[in-house]
Scaffold this motif. Sequence first.
Motif, PDB file in Angstrom:
ATOM      1  N   LEU A  24      -0.128   5.789  20.739  1.00  0.00           N
ATOM      2  CA  LEU A  24      -1.484   5.602  20.207  1.00  0.00           C
ATOM      3  C   LEU A  24      -1.622   6.204  18.809  1.00  0.00           C
ATOM      4  O   LEU A  24      -2.270   5.621  17.934  1.00  0.00           O
ATOM      5  N   GLY A  25      -1.005   7.354  18.593  1.00  0.00           N
ATOM      6  CA  GLY A  25      -1.027   7.967  17.259  1.00  0.00           C
ATOM      7  C   GLY A  25      -0.321   7.098  16.233  1.00  0.00           C
ATOM      8  O   GLY A  25      -0.797   6.945  15.101  1.00  0.00           O
ATOM      9  N   GLY A  26       0.807   6.517  16.617  1.00  0.00           N
ATOM     10  CA  GLY A  26       1.523   5.614  15.722  1.00  0.00           C
ATOM     11  C   GLY A  26       0.711   4.370  15.413  1.00  0.00           C
ATOM     12  O   GLY A  26       0.650   3.923  14.255  1.00  0.00           O
ATOM     13  N   PHE A  27       0.079   3.831  16.427  1.00  0.00           N
ATOM     14  CA  PHE A  27      -0.770   2.655  16.227  1.00  0.00           C
ATOM     15  C   PHE A  27      -1.917   2.965  15.274  1.00  0.00           C
ATOM     16  O   PHE A  27      -2.196   2.196  14.356  1.00  0.00           O
ATOM     17  N   CYS A  28      -2.580   4.089  15.473  1.00  0.00           N
ATOM     18  CA  CYS A  28      -3.741   4.446  14.640  1.00  0.00           C
ATOM     19  C   CYS A  28      -3.324   4.681  13.191  1.00  0.00           C
ATOM     20  O   CYS A  28      -4.002   4.213  12.267  1.00  0.00           O
ATOM     21  N   LEU A  29      -2.214   5.396  12.967  1.00  0.00           N
ATOM     22  CA  LEU A  29      -1.790   5.630  11.587  1.00  0.00           C
ATOM     23  C   LEU A  29      -1.335   4.333  10.922  1.00  0.00           C
ATOM     24  O   LEU A  29      -1.646   4.089   9.752  1.00  0.00           O
ATOM     25  N   ALA A  30      -0.621   3.476  11.667  1.00  0.00           N
ATOM     26  CA  ALA A  30      -0.216   2.191  11.105  1.00  0.00           C
ATOM     27  C   ALA A  30      -1.434   1.335  10.764  1.00  0.00           C
ATOM     28  O   ALA A  30      -1.473   0.678   9.723  1.00  0.00           O
ATOM     29  N   LEU A  31      -2.425   1.354  11.633  1.00  0.00           N
ATOM     30  CA  LEU A  31      -3.654   0.610  11.373  1.00  0.00           C
ATOM     31  C   LEU A  31      -4.356   1.139  10.124  1.00  0.00           C
ATOM     32  O   LEU A  31      -4.801   0.377   9.273  1.00  0.00           O
ATOM     33  N   GLY A  32      -4.399   2.470   9.999  1.00  0.00           N
ATOM     34  CA  GLY A  32      -5.024   3.068   8.819  1.00  0.00           C
ATOM     35  C   GLY A  32      -4.304   2.702   7.525  1.00  0.00           C
ATOM     36  O   GLY A  32      -4.940   2.366   6.525  1.00  0.00           O
ATOM     37  N   VAL A  33      -2.975   2.734   7.560  1.00  0.00           N
ATOM     38  CA  VAL A  33      -2.197   2.361   6.366  1.00  0.00           C
ATOM     39  C   VAL A  33      -2.393   0.882   6.054  1.00  0.00           C
ATOM     40  O   VAL A  33      -2.532   0.489   4.892  1.00  0.00           O
ATOM     41  N   SER A  34      -2.435   0.060   7.084  1.00  0.00           N
ATOM     42  CA  SER A  34      -2.633  -1.381   6.879  1.00  0.00           C
ATOM     43  C   SER A  34      -3.984  -1.676   6.233  1.00  0.00           C
ATOM     44  O   SER A  34      -4.096  -2.511   5.338  1.00  0.00           O
ATOM     45  N   VAL A  35      -5.012  -0.988   6.725  1.00  0.00           N
ATOM     46  CA  VAL A  35      -6.354  -1.203   6.176  1.00  0.00           C
ATOM     47  C   VAL A  35      -6.385  -0.735   4.731  1.00  0.00           C
ATOM     48  O   VAL A  35      -6.880  -1.373   3.846  1.00  0.00           O
ATOM     49  N   LEU A  91       6.843  -2.274   5.104  1.00  0.00           N
ATOM     50  CA  LEU A  91       7.681  -1.108   5.378  1.00  0.00           C
ATOM     51  C   LEU A  91       6.838   0.151   5.540  1.00  0.00           C
ATOM     52  O   LEU A  91       7.099   0.963   6.438  1.00  0.00           O
ATOM     53  N   ALA A  92       5.818   0.309   4.696  1.00  0.00           N
ATOM     54  CA  ALA A  92       4.940   1.480   4.804  1.00  0.00           C
ATOM     55  C   ALA A  92       4.215   1.495   6.142  1.00  0.00           C
ATOM     56  O   ALA A  92       4.025   2.560   6.742  1.00  0.00           O
ATOM     57  N   THR A  93       3.830   0.331   6.637  1.00  0.00           N
ATOM     58  CA  THR A  93       3.166   0.253   7.940  1.00  0.00           C
ATOM     59  C   THR A  93       4.112   0.673   9.064  1.00  0.00           C
ATOM     60  O   THR A  93       3.727   1.430   9.973  1.00  0.00           O
ATOM     61  N   ILE A  94       5.342   0.236   8.984  1.00  0.00           N
ATOM     62  CA  ILE A  94       6.344   0.610   9.988  1.00  0.00           C
ATOM     63  C   ILE A  94       6.626   2.108   9.924  1.00  0.00           C
ATOM     64  O   ILE A  94       6.688   2.792  10.952  1.00  0.00           O
ATOM     65  N   TRP A  95       6.791   2.616   8.714  1.00  0.00           N
ATOM     66  CA  TRP A  95       7.040   4.050   8.556  1.00  0.00           C
ATOM     67  C   TRP A  95       5.866   4.858   9.095  1.00  0.00           C
ATOM     68  O   TRP A  95       6.055   5.896   9.740  1.00  0.00           O
ATOM     69  N   ALA A  96       4.645   4.401   8.823  1.00  0.00           N
ATOM     70  CA  ALA A  96       3.453   5.103   9.303  1.00  0.00           C
ATOM     71  C   ALA A  96       3.423   5.127  10.828  1.00  0.00           C
ATOM     72  O   ALA A  96       3.069   6.152  11.427  1.00  0.00           O
TER      73      ALA A  96
END
Length: 170
Positions: free
Chosen positions: A159-170, A123-128
């Motif tokens: 792209l911003g959504g992808f990068c923030l989701a990737l950062g939260v996932s990592v 859920l946090a990844t989706i929200w990010a």
Amino acid sequence: LIFGQPYQLGLLLLVLLSLAAWEWTRLLGATQVYAIAYGFIAFLSPVIFFLLSYIGFGLHYVLILALAFWCLYVPHALYKKITTPTRLEQIGLQCIGLLILPLCWAALMGAQAIGNTYLLSLLATIWAADIGAYFVGKAWGRHHLASRISPGKTIEGALGGFCLALGVSV
């Protein structure tokens, strides 16, 4: 999520599923009464899936139908730039909604069965992704992603959504 039992989360998600189903049909131009009835059917759909699996109709058939929708119809609709579906397409989309929405419910319940931390991380990844897309799109978005479908979406926001989701996932 933390203090409740799995069935409590399941019931909450069923209520949210019903609201999503109501919105789905309203987007397709259904009347208020029909949308409420559709939401009720969606609320019962996980029970229907369970009964179908009990008599031998596997969930994999439902997954194949949903996959076909995402891989065949959605690209077709994007290519043809369909903005208003025909009556036949509306009926088809309403039927596919009764497959896709309960699959979302099942995926969230499956994630919760793995663990609350796992579900919360999803859920946090989706929200990010949503938050990153919104703020980056507002600040730097210039190139529209799919203006006929959603005029406010931009490539920069995606792209911003992808990068923030990737950062939260990592």
